[in-house]
Design an enzyme around this catalytic site. Structure first.
Site, PDB file in Angstrom:
ATOM      1  N   GLY A 192      -5.401   2.976   2.567  1.00 19.91           N
ATOM      2  CA  GLY A 192      -4.829   4.090   1.794  1.00 19.91           C
ATOM      3  C   GLY A 192      -5.909   4.797   0.999  1.00 19.91           C
ATOM      4  O   GLY A 192      -5.977   6.040   0.962  1.00 19.91           O
ATOM      5  N   ASP A 249     -12.969   1.232  -7.861  1.00 17.41           N
ATOM      6  CA  ASP A 249     -12.009   0.273  -8.389  1.00 17.41           C
ATOM      7  C   ASP A 249     -10.914   1.070  -9.084  1.00 17.41           C
ATOM      8  O   ASP A 249     -11.199   1.934  -9.922  1.00 17.41           O
ATOM      9  CB  ASP A 249     -12.658  -0.734  -9.347  1.00 17.41           C
ATOM     10  CG  ASP A 249     -11.758  -1.952  -9.475  1.00 17.41           C
ATOM     11  OD1 ASP A 249     -11.437  -2.568  -8.435  1.00 17.41           O
ATOM     12  OD2 ASP A 249     -11.321  -2.287 -10.594  1.00 17.41           O
ATOM     13  N   PHE A 291       0.644   4.369  -0.753  1.00 17.23           N
ATOM     14  CA  PHE A 291       0.457   2.921  -0.620  1.00 17.23           C
ATOM     15  C   PHE A 291       0.636   2.299  -2.005  1.00 17.23           C
ATOM     16  O   PHE A 291       0.863   3.005  -3.000  1.00 17.23           O
ATOM     17  CB  PHE A 291      -0.937   2.610  -0.039  1.00 17.23           C
ATOM     18  CG  PHE A 291      -2.083   2.975  -0.949  1.00 17.23           C
ATOM     19  CD1 PHE A 291      -2.682   2.028  -1.766  1.00 17.23           C
ATOM     20  CD2 PHE A 291      -2.555   4.285  -1.008  1.00 17.23           C
ATOM     21  CE1 PHE A 291      -3.733   2.373  -2.618  1.00 17.23           C
ATOM     22  CE2 PHE A 291      -3.607   4.632  -1.851  1.00 17.23           C
ATOM     23  CZ  PHE A 291      -4.191   3.676  -2.663  1.00 17.23           C
ATOM     24  N   TYR A 297       1.496   1.017  -5.443  1.00 14.14           N
ATOM     25  CA  TYR A 297       2.550   1.299  -6.416  1.00 14.14           C
ATOM     26  C   TYR A 297       3.152   2.703  -6.275  1.00 14.14           C
ATOM     27  O   TYR A 297       4.022   3.079  -7.067  1.00 14.14           O
ATOM     28  CB  TYR A 297       1.977   1.148  -7.845  1.00 14.14           C
ATOM     29  CG  TYR A 297       1.536  -0.253  -8.197  1.00 14.14           C
ATOM     30  CD1 TYR A 297       2.384  -1.121  -8.894  1.00 14.14           C
ATOM     31  CD2 TYR A 297       0.271  -0.719  -7.841  1.00 14.14           C
ATOM     32  CE1 TYR A 297       1.982  -2.403  -9.224  1.00 14.14           C
ATOM     33  CE2 TYR A 297      -0.139  -2.009  -8.150  1.00 14.14           C
ATOM     34  CZ  TYR A 297       0.718  -2.841  -8.844  1.00 14.14           C
ATOM     35  OH  TYR A 297       0.317  -4.124  -9.166  1.00 14.14           O
ATOM     36  N   ASP A 298       2.695   3.468  -5.304  1.00 12.31           N
ATOM     37  CA  ASP A 298       3.137   4.872  -5.182  1.00 12.31           C
ATOM     38  C   ASP A 298       4.660   5.075  -5.205  1.00 12.31           C
ATOM     39  O   ASP A 298       5.131   6.033  -5.826  1.00 12.31           O
ATOM     40  CB  ASP A 298       2.544   5.515  -3.916  1.00 12.31           C
ATOM     41  CG  ASP A 298       1.085   5.895  -4.105  1.00 12.31           C
ATOM     42  OD1 ASP A 298       0.610   5.889  -5.254  1.00 12.31           O
ATOM     43  OD2 ASP A 298       0.425   6.201  -3.098  1.00 12.31           O
ATOM     44  N   LYS A 355      -0.516  14.680  -3.650  1.00 10.04           N
ATOM     45  CA  LYS A 355      -0.974  13.522  -4.432  1.00 10.04           C
ATOM     46  C   LYS A 355      -2.399  13.775  -4.930  1.00 10.04           C
ATOM     47  O   LYS A 355      -2.716  13.497  -6.082  1.00 10.04           O
ATOM     48  CB  LYS A 355      -0.898  12.223  -3.605  1.00 10.04           C
ATOM     49  CG  LYS A 355      -1.333  11.009  -4.417  1.00 10.04           C
ATOM     50  CD  LYS A 355      -1.270   9.681  -3.683  1.00 10.04           C
ATOM     51  CE  LYS A 355      -1.905   8.588  -4.550  1.00 10.04           C
ATOM     52  NZ  LYS A 355      -2.060   7.302  -3.870  1.00 10.04           N
ATOM     53  N   HIS A 406      -5.189  10.147 -10.028  1.00  3.55           N
ATOM     54  CA  HIS A 406      -6.415   9.555 -10.561  1.00  3.55           C
ATOM     55  C   HIS A 406      -7.560   9.670  -9.553  1.00  3.55           C
ATOM     56  O   HIS A 406      -8.654  10.080  -9.878  1.00  3.55           O
ATOM     57  CB  HIS A 406      -6.136   8.085 -10.906  1.00  3.55           C
ATOM     58  CG  HIS A 406      -5.502   7.295  -9.778  1.00  3.55           C
ATOM     59  ND1 HIS A 406      -4.385   7.737  -9.127  1.00  3.55           N
ATOM     60  CD2 HIS A 406      -5.864   6.139  -9.164  1.00  3.55           C
ATOM     61  CE1 HIS A 406      -4.067   6.870  -8.170  1.00  3.55           C
ATOM     62  NE2 HIS A 406      -4.951   5.896  -8.175  1.00  3.55           N
ATOM     63  N   ARG A 407      -7.249   9.343  -8.282  1.00  5.85           N
ATOM     64  CA  ARG A 407      -8.305   9.382  -7.256  1.00  5.85           C
ATOM     65  C   ARG A 407      -8.710  10.822  -6.961  1.00  5.85           C
ATOM     66  O   ARG A 407      -9.899  11.117  -6.804  1.00  5.85           O
ATOM     67  CB  ARG A 407      -7.811   8.688  -5.980  1.00  5.85           C
ATOM     68  CG  ARG A 407      -8.866   8.601  -4.870  1.00  5.85           C
ATOM     69  CD  ARG A 407      -8.471   7.595  -3.813  1.00  5.85           C
ATOM     70  NE  ARG A 407      -8.297   6.275  -4.412  1.00  5.85           N
ATOM     71  CZ  ARG A 407      -7.100   5.738  -4.694  1.00  5.85           C
ATOM     72  NH1 ARG A 407      -5.988   6.360  -4.374  1.00  5.85           N
ATOM     73  NH2 ARG A 407      -7.034   4.569  -5.283  1.00  5.85           N
TER      74      ARG A 407
HETATM   75  P1  ITT Z   1     -11.038  -2.528  -2.262  1.00  9.91           P
HETATM   76  O1  ITT Z   1     -11.433  -3.293  -3.514  1.00  9.91           O
HETATM   77  O2  ITT Z   1     -11.404  -3.240  -1.012  1.00  9.91           O
HETATM   78  O3  ITT Z   1     -11.505  -1.106  -2.295  1.00  9.91           O
HETATM   79  P2  ITT Z   1      -8.291  -2.837  -3.276  1.00  9.91           P
HETATM   80  O4  ITT Z   1      -6.953  -2.590  -2.660  1.00  9.91           O
HETATM   81  O5  ITT Z   1      -8.553  -4.213  -3.832  1.00  9.91           O
HETATM   82  O6  ITT Z   1      -9.416  -2.419  -2.209  1.00  9.91           O
HETATM   83  P3  ITT Z   1      -8.510  -1.667  -5.926  1.00  9.91           P
HETATM   84  O7  ITT Z   1      -8.952  -2.956  -6.530  1.00  9.91           O
HETATM   85  O8  ITT Z   1      -9.274  -0.439  -6.273  1.00  9.91           O
HETATM   86  O9  ITT Z   1      -8.509  -1.726  -4.347  1.00  9.91           O
HETATM   87  O10 ITT Z   1      -7.002  -1.347  -6.258  1.00  9.91           O
HETATM   88  C1  ITT Z   1      -6.125  -2.334  -6.728  1.00  9.91           C
HETATM   89  C2  ITT Z   1      -4.721  -2.030  -6.359  1.00  9.91           C
HETATM   90  O11 ITT Z   1      -4.207  -0.964  -7.181  1.00  9.91           O
HETATM   91  C3  ITT Z   1      -4.488  -1.560  -4.940  1.00  9.91           C
HETATM   92  O12 ITT Z   1      -4.483  -2.636  -4.034  1.00  9.91           O
HETATM   93  C4  ITT Z   1      -3.114  -0.900  -5.074  1.00  9.91           C
HETATM   94  O13 ITT Z   1      -2.082  -1.852  -5.067  1.00  9.91           O
HETATM   95  C5  ITT Z   1      -3.209  -0.284  -6.474  1.00  9.91           C
HETATM   96  N1  ITT Z   1      -3.598   1.127  -6.361  1.00  9.91           N
HETATM   97  C6  ITT Z   1      -4.830   1.673  -6.488  1.00  9.91           C
HETATM   98  N2  ITT Z   1      -4.800   2.993  -6.268  1.00  9.91           N
HETATM   99  C7  ITT Z   1      -3.515   3.295  -5.976  1.00  9.91           C
HETATM  100  C8  ITT Z   1      -2.835   4.486  -5.637  1.00  9.91           C
HETATM  101  O14 ITT Z   1      -3.474   5.646  -5.513  1.00  9.91           O
HETATM  102  N3  ITT Z   1      -1.525   4.408  -5.404  1.00  9.91           N
HETATM  103  C9  ITT Z   1      -0.865   3.251  -5.506  1.00  9.91           C
HETATM  104  N4  ITT Z   1      -1.414   2.078  -5.802  1.00  9.91           N
HETATM  105  C10 ITT Z   1      -2.741   2.095  -6.033  1.00  9.91           C
END
Ligand code: ITT
Length: 199
Positions: free
Chosen positions: A15, A79, A154, A156-157, A178, A183-184
């Site tokens: 995602g 992150d 993906f 918490y969306d 989105k 944030h992203r």
């Molecule tokens: P990498 O570290 O391999 O990049 P990750 O899934 O562990 O992948 P993060 O630590 O950055 O990535 O994100 C932690 C979680 O936060 C992620 O698995 C999602 O459940 C949630 N999250 C992050 N960005 C999100 C978004 O844009 N929408 C919804 N949930 C999000």
């Protein structure tokens, strides 16, 4: 600084990869990754309570993945985390773990009867180009919906309604919608500005 064209995004999250491509490719950057290829990225997340420390630790691990990969101008990590106002710092850096163990239903359960439904997404991106590191951050405030809505996005969306939106959750929006609010999307836009300032 080299002219940056091809960026390796080290992430295991498809995602995040999809959104990074959507944000950066129209700006002239090619995003490559292992997440849509054969070998899987497994970044170790250090125990820390802020996203910057975790993101910097992820970039420290980049070397073992980049190895002797050629034709990569920069390496990027991100992150991100979800922060619930009623539960300070939670799930925050533990967002992935908590979603895996509680699920969206578990989060709704936790929020049952809770009037204070404010929440925030945060993103910290680190891009390494040779010995230089660029850090770009973004956040998005909103609230937690009363039910799971939407099939897009993906994580918490399906539970998050951004405050600058029209009442839909992120999972009910297109990638474009989105990106404009998230944030992203904000962190990626900041990254592009910083790169353009560098020339
Ligand atoms: P990498 O570290 O391999 O990049 P990750 O899934 O562990 O992948 P993060 O630590 O950055 O990535 O994100 C932690 C979680 O936060 C992620 O698995 C999602 O459940 C949630 N999250 C992050 N960005 C999100 C978004 O844009 N929408 C919804 N949930 C999000």
């Amino acid at each position: 600084m080299v002219k940056l064209k091809r960026i390796l995004f080290l992430t295991s999250n498809e995602g995040k990869l999809r959104e990074a491509k959507h944000a950066l490719e129209p700006r002239g950057y090619e995003i490559v990754s292992f997440a849509d290829g054969t070998s899987k990225v497994q970044l170790v997340e250090v125990q820390a309570n802020d996203l910057v420390t975790v993101a910097l630790s992820k970039i420290e691990q980049a070397e073992s993945y980049v190895g002797n990969m050629h034709q990569i101008d920069g390496v990027m990590v991100e992150d991100a985390g979800f922060f619930i106002d009623a539960h300070p710092s939670f799930p925050g850096v533990y967002s992935a773990h908590i979603l895996k163990s509680l699920g969206l239903e578990g989060i709704l359960q936790l929020m049952r009867g809770q009037k204070e439904r404010g929440a925030e997404f945060q993103s910290t991106i680190v891009l390494q180009v040779k010995s230089e590191r660029i850090v770009a951050q973004g956040s998005c405030r909103g609230r937690i919906s009363e039910e799971i809505r939407g099939v897009g996005g993906f994580g918490y969306d399906p539970l998050f309604i951004p405050e600058d939106g029209d009442g839909r959750t992120f999972a009910e929006m297109t990638l474009n919608e989105k990106k404009a609010l998230s944030h992203r999307g904000h962190a990626m836009a900041r990254l592009v500005t910083l790169l353009e300032d560098l020339g």
